[in-house]
Structure formats: C-alpha cells, structure tokens
Design a protein around this motif. Structure first.
Motif, short mmCIF file in Angstrom:
data_model
loop_
_atom_site.label_atom_id
_atom_site.label_comp_id
_atom_site.label_asym_id
_atom_site.label_seq_id
_atom_site.Cartn_x
_atom_site.Cartn_y
_atom_site.Cartn_z
N ALA A 98 35.01 41.95 52.47
CA ALA A 98 35.98 41.29 51.60
C ALA A 98 35.41 41.09 50.20
CB ALA A 98 36.39 39.95 52.20
N HIS A 99 34.12 40.79 50.13
CA HIS A 99 33.48 40.59 48.82
C HIS A 99 33.51 41.87 48.00
CE1 HIS A 99 29.89 39.14 46.24
NE2 HIS A 99 30.97 38.46 45.91
N ALA A 100 33.31 43.00 48.67
CA ALA A 100 33.37 44.28 47.96
C ALA A 100 34.77 44.53 47.40
CB ALA A 100 32.97 45.40 48.91
N THR A 101 35.79 44.14 48.15
CA THR A 101 37.17 44.28 47.67
C THR A 101 37.43 43.34 46.50
OG1 THR A 101 37.98 44.94 49.86
CG2 THR A 101 39.60 44.04 48.31
N VAL A 102 37.05 42.10 46.67
CA VAL A 102 37.31 41.10 45.63
C VAL A 102 36.61 41.46 44.32
CG1 VAL A 102 36.84 38.69 44.96
CG2 VAL A 102 37.77 39.20 47.23
N ARG A 103 35.39 41.97 44.41
CA ARG A 103 34.61 42.28 43.21
C ARG A 103 35.27 43.36 42.35
NH1 ARG A 103 29.14 41.03 42.81
NH2 ARG A 103 29.31 42.09 40.81
N GLN A 104 36.20 44.13 42.90
CA GLN A 104 36.92 45.11 42.10
C GLN A 104 37.84 44.45 41.08
OE1 GLN A 104 38.86 48.21 44.50
NE2 GLN A 104 37.53 47.65 46.21
N GLY A 149 42.14 32.28 36.35
CA GLY A 149 41.69 30.94 36.01
C GLY A 149 41.53 30.03 37.21
N SER A 150 41.43 30.60 38.40
CA SER A 150 41.35 29.80 39.62
C SER A 150 40.72 30.59 40.76
CB SER A 150 42.75 29.34 40.03
OG SER A 150 42.82 28.98 41.40
N PHE A 151 40.10 29.88 41.71
CA PHE A 151 39.51 30.51 42.89
C PHE A 151 40.53 31.25 43.73
CE2 PHE A 151 41.27 26.75 44.77
CZ PHE A 151 41.38 26.98 46.15
N LYS A 152 41.80 30.89 43.61
CA LYS A 152 42.84 31.48 44.45
C LYS A 152 42.98 32.99 44.25
CE LYS A 152 44.82 27.77 46.39
NZ LYS A 152 45.06 27.60 47.84
N ALA A 153 42.53 33.50 43.11
CA ALA A 153 42.64 34.94 42.85
C ALA A 153 41.99 35.74 43.97
CB ALA A 153 41.97 35.28 41.52
N ARG A 154 40.92 35.22 44.53
CA ARG A 154 40.18 35.92 45.58
C ARG A 154 41.02 36.07 46.85
NH1 ARG A 154 34.50 35.45 44.50
NH2 ARG A 154 34.05 34.15 42.69
N GLY A 155 41.74 35.00 47.19
CA GLY A 155 42.51 35.01 48.43
C GLY A 155 43.71 35.92 48.37
N GLY A 156 44.44 35.89 47.27
CA GLY A 156 45.63 36.73 47.15
C GLY A 156 45.31 38.21 47.21
N VAL A 157 44.25 38.61 46.51
CA VAL A 157 43.85 40.02 46.51
C VAL A 157 43.46 40.46 47.92
CG1 VAL A 157 41.99 41.58 45.77
CG2 VAL A 157 43.14 40.13 44.10
N THR A 158 42.70 39.63 48.62
CA THR A 158 42.24 39.98 49.96
C THR A 158 43.41 40.02 50.95
OG1 THR A 158 40.13 38.89 49.49
CG2 THR A 158 40.62 39.35 51.79
N TYR A 159 44.32 39.07 50.84
CA TYR A 159 45.46 39.02 51.76
C TYR A 159 46.34 40.26 51.61
CZ TYR A 159 49.49 37.17 54.30
OH TYR A 159 50.51 36.99 55.20
N VAL A 160 46.70 40.60 50.39
CA VAL A 160 47.59 41.74 50.18
C VAL A 160 46.87 43.05 50.53
CG1 VAL A 160 49.03 42.98 48.51
CG2 VAL A 160 48.88 40.49 48.41
N ASP A 161 45.57 43.12 50.26
CA ASP A 161 44.80 44.31 50.63
C ASP A 161 44.85 44.53 52.14
OD1 ASP A 161 42.68 46.43 49.88
OD2 ASP A 161 41.65 45.25 51.42
#
Length: 331
Positions: free
Chosen positions: A12-18, A50-62
């Motif tokens: 997931a970290h590899a996905t988020v880092r994109q 501007g928020s930590f939530k960016a990480r969750g949304g990207v991972t969920y939709v991926d």
C-alpha cells in the motif's frame, strides 16, 4: 488479528507514494521551549489534499479497481478531508464521485472537493445525517458507497504511521485525533505489526466526545450533538469496528475544550508557521494539557490536516494572542 500484514502495508505504501510523497516529521525547538517536551510533529498537512485522508482514498479506490468491478459512481459523506481523498481517487480512475456534506460546511473544503472533481451535495444538519443521505443515493442509483471506516482506508492511512515509526525511534507516546477512527487505528495496527511499545492516546473534542464516552463505557455511546469547530472530530455515532481496535490498543482517549484546541492551533502557527485545522491541532492541545507528566518522554503529535477556513483561522488568532508569546516550560 491485525487488519492486514506488514507485507500488505508495504504494498500500500508503494501505491500511496505515487501520489503522496512521504510527509516530514519535525522536532520544532519552539514547541519544546514552550512545553518542555521532546515533540515530534508528523506533518500530514503537507499532502496533496492537505490531510492524511489522501492516503486512504487512493488506496481504497486502487483496491476497488483491482477487484475488476469499476462502479458507475462513488458516493460518501464527509466534512471535507475524506471527500477530497475519495474525489482524488475517483477522478484518477475516471469514476464520478458524489460527496454529501452537511449544511453550513466549510466553503473552502467544498471548493477543494469540487476542484478534485467531486459532485458535492449539501444535505443534513451534521455528518451523521449526511451519511444517511449518501446511503439513500447508493440505494437509488446503485453507486458504490465508500464508508468512513474500512480495512483499505485504514491500510492507506497506516502508511503515515509506518513513516512516523521509522522516522523516530523509541517513541513513548503518540497523540492522535479521533474522527471516525482510521487514524488512531492505523497507529495501533502498525505499532503492533512492528512490535513497538509506544502508547497511543486518542483525542476528542469535549463537544463531540462520543469516542471518549465509548472508551470509558467499553461500548458504543452516541451523543445528541457534535458541535465543535474541529469538524474532523465531529462524530456522534461511533462505529463498533474502530472502537474495538481502540479499546484493545489505545492507552487512553481524552477530551479537549474548544478553547484548548484554538490555543493549540495558534501555537502551531506561532511556533512552526504551519496551518492546522481544529482536528489537526487537538493532539497538541492534549499534550499541552498533560505536559507535566511528559517531561523526559519522546512524544509525537499527528498534525492531521491544515484545511481550516480563513474566517475561523482569523477568529482563533485574534482571540489567542497569548500564543504568540514564546515562553519556557514551567518549572
């Protein structure tokens, strides 16, 4: 059983880092001078939304796209940061998003969601009513409902916890705000995966204390209202799944007043020149209230977001001028 494995988290970290570069963790000298505590601030206000939530949304939709079922639309309820993350993930994958926000919601957050491609629907007196509207849209149109708490959301959010624990060794305590629970559950889950002994303390607003009341009672406790300017913590209906994780893994869940949150917000600006929204400032407020018991400890605060409206920010700064006075910690 943890929600996921360390291997899953690394993927997931590899996905988020994109989409979300690793956010910094800074030890600000003026914060230490003010409190006497070795404070490390994890700057989740530095993500693309501007928020930590960016990480969750990207991972969920991926994860949704990898399942092979591309929905006709995504729908969710939010006060803003969760909605931005869902809109970001949806737009990148060519999926329409429908975001329900309550009446009187931050105009800046509404504008940001629309800029990320969301169709914003204003309905409901608070988040919990907006959530019911989103559920109705799901039923009527067949959209995919993105919940406020889900394994894949927590997995994405947990990438900030992984970064924090790797950036700062031997943390004694971490203070984190609680909205719907993904942030604190990520810190608990990753701490346990890494075999650390760090104590996790959740923070709620006195005016939205449902999770604090639930932690004390050992079961979900709803409140009638959640009238706090820290809208990222404006929850009055705690869900059982995050509460179970919090009950098992958190050291405590504390409350802070509106005035304490506002003071911490002003302190962040004065001592670090960073904007913090109410929820992002709440962990520092809790730390400052307990600083006498934290001397000699290595403590982290999660600055979860900086999406504060200009009018609110100006009001806070005008009413908390004392925060501009840099003083040494009390003896």
């Amino acid at each position: 059983m943890p929600l996921f494995s360390l291997q899953d988290l690394e993927a997931a970290h590899a996905t988020v880092r994109q989409f979300v570069p690793e956010t910094p963790t800074y030890a600000w000298p003026l914060l230490k001078k003010r409190t006497g505590v070795d404070i490390f601030v994890k700057h989740e206000n530095h993500t693309p939304t501007g928020s930590f939530k960016a990480r969750g949304g990207v991972t969920y939709v991926d994860a949704l796209m990898k399942s092979g079922e591309k929905p006709t639309g995504l729908v969710t309820a939010t006060r803003g940061n969760h909605g931005q993350s869902v809109a970001l993930g949806a737009t990148r994958n060519g999926i329409p998003s429908y975001i329900v926000v309550p009446e009187g919601n931050s105009q800046e957050k509404i504008a940001a969601m629309r800029a990320f491609g969301a169709n914003v629907i204003i309905s409901g007196k608070d988040f919990d009513e907006s959530r019911k509207v989103a559920q109705k849209l799901q039923e009527e149109h067949g959209y995919h409902m993105v919940p406020p708490f889900h394994e894949n959301l927590v997995k994405g959010v947990s990438t900030y916890a992984l970064e924090l624990y790797r950036a700062v060794a031997d943390l004694d305590v971490v203070y984190v705000p609680i909205g719907m629970g993904s942030g604190i559950c990520s810190l608990i889950t990753v701490r346990d995966l890494l075999g650390l002994k760090t104590k996790i303390i959740g923070v709620t607003a006195e005016n939205a204390a449902a999770f604090a009341l639930s932690f004390t009672a050992g079961k979900p406790v709803q409140t009638e209202t959640a009238n706090t300017f820290a809208d990222g913590m404006a929850c009055r209906d705690p869900q059982p799944e995050p509460l179970e994780i919090i009950l098992k893994g958190a050291e405590d869940v504390v409350t802070v007043s509106e005035d304490q949150i506002a003071e911490a917000l002003a302190v962040y600006y004065t001592d670090t020149h960073n904007l913090a929204e109410g929820a992002g400032a709440a962990p520092l407020a809790a730390l400052m209230a307990n600083r006498h018991n934290l001397q000699g400890k290595r403590v982290a605060t999660i600055l979860t977001g900086g999406n504060i409206g200009l009018a609110t920010f100006m009001s806070v700064m005008n009413s908390h001028r004392a925060a501009s006075e840099i003083t040494s910690a009390p003896a």
